[in-house]
Design a protein around this motif. Structure first.
Motif, mmCIF file in Angstrom:
data_model
loop_
_atom_site.group_PDB
_atom_site.id
_atom_site.type_symbol
_atom_site.label_atom_id
_atom_site.label_comp_id
_atom_site.label_asym_id
_atom_site.label_seq_id
_atom_site.Cartn_x
_atom_site.Cartn_y
_atom_site.Cartn_z
ATOM 1 N N ASP A 187 0.839 -1.198 0.000
ATOM 2 C CA ASP A 187 0.000 0.000 0.000
ATOM 3 C C ASP A 187 0.874 1.248 0.000
ATOM 4 O OD1 ASP A 187 -2.424 -1.468 0.104
ATOM 5 O OD2 ASP A 187 -2.111 -1.796 2.243
ATOM 6 N N ALA A 188 2.022 1.185 0.694
ATOM 7 C CA ALA A 188 2.972 2.297 0.717
ATOM 8 C C ALA A 188 4.363 1.736 0.966
ATOM 9 C CB ALA A 188 2.601 3.294 1.809
ATOM 10 N N PRO A 189 5.331 2.160 0.223
ATOM 11 C CA PRO A 189 5.152 2.789 -1.085
ATOM 12 C C PRO A 189 4.579 1.788 -2.075
ATOM 13 C CG PRO A 189 7.473 2.294 -0.726
ATOM 14 C CD PRO A 189 6.750 1.915 0.534
ATOM 15 N N ALA A 190 3.994 2.304 -3.139
ATOM 16 C CA ALA A 190 3.370 1.454 -4.149
ATOM 17 C C ALA A 190 4.412 0.529 -4.784
ATOM 18 C CB ALA A 190 2.721 2.310 -5.233
ATOM 19 N N ALA A 191 3.955 -0.639 -5.204
ATOM 20 C CA ALA A 191 4.828 -1.600 -5.878
ATOM 21 C C ALA A 191 5.339 -1.005 -7.187
ATOM 22 C CB ALA A 191 4.080 -2.899 -6.153
ATOM 23 N N ILE A 192 6.498 -1.429 -7.592
ATOM 24 C CA ILE A 192 7.134 -0.970 -8.835
ATOM 25 C C ILE A 192 7.163 -2.135 -9.815
ATOM 26 C CG2 ILE A 192 9.276 -0.115 -9.865
ATOM 27 C CD1 ILE A 192 9.923 1.004 -7.015
ATOM 28 N N ARG A 193 6.649 -1.912 -11.005
ATOM 29 C CA ARG A 193 6.670 -2.956 -12.036
ATOM 30 C C ARG A 193 7.946 -2.775 -12.852
ATOM 31 N NH1 ARG A 193 3.370 -6.696 -14.057
ATOM 32 N NH2 ARG A 193 1.507 -6.028 -12.960
ATOM 33 N N SER A 194 8.813 -3.802 -12.810
ATOM 34 C CA SER A 194 10.106 -3.689 -13.480
ATOM 35 C C SER A 194 10.156 -4.404 -14.822
ATOM 36 C CB SER A 194 11.222 -4.227 -12.577
ATOM 37 O OG SER A 194 11.031 -5.600 -12.338
ATOM 38 N N GLU A 195 9.112 -5.118 -15.157
ATOM 39 C CA GLU A 195 9.089 -5.800 -16.442
ATOM 40 C C GLU A 195 7.697 -5.693 -17.024
ATOM 41 O OE1 GLU A 195 8.365 -10.340 -15.032
ATOM 42 O OE2 GLU A 195 10.345 -9.548 -14.783
#
Length: 146
Positions: A72-80
């Motif tokens: 929820d915090a920090p938001a997930a990061i999409r790396s692919e």
């Protein structure tokens, strides 16, 4: 000093419910679900201000687990990119041994899963396939023959 076991594999997701349902359909059991936040989590994962919900699924009668986390915090990061092929660098799949691969694939399709390739037979040993489920998660399925 000996290695004791592999406790779990973490999969970060954007939505827990459909991914939990997918793994439960494979045959895993939901062991627990709840928030994970506070200074102890921040210190372990090296991210300040973290708020997440986690779900732990286990193999019935076995030691293997999958941990799912929604940040929820920090938001997930999409790396692919979504739907990345199985030759993309990084953790690509988790493999499960199943009794009836056709039955499992049919049940997973009700959760939106699709075969990555085909169900194939390797000699007289296994029937194998890869299935892409919610959020692009790839699982391998292996049915031992004979």
């Amino acid at each position: 000093m000996a290695l004791k076991r592999m406790d779990n594999v973490l999969i970060v997701v954007e939505e827990l419910d459909p991914v939990i349902a997918f793994f439960v359909e494979i045959g895993m059991e939901l062991e627990g679900r709840g928030p994970a936040e506070g200074r102890w989590v921040e210190r372990v994962i090296g991210i300040d201000g973290v708020r997440q919900e986690v779900a732990m699924l286990r193999i019935p009668g076995g030691a293997g687990r999958i941990e799912l986390a929604r940040f929820d915090a920090p938001a997930a990061i999409r790396s692919e990119p979504p739907g990345a092929p199985v030759n993309t660098v990084g953790l690509r799949r988790v493999m499960f041994a199943v009794d009836d691969i056709d039955d499992v694939v049919a049940r997973l399709r009700t959760h939106g899963a699709e075969l990555v390739g085909e169900i194939v037979q390797y000699e007289n040993v296994y029937r194998l396939c890869y299935v892409r489920g919610p959020e692009g998660i790839v699982v391998g399925l292996a049915e031992e023959l004979g």
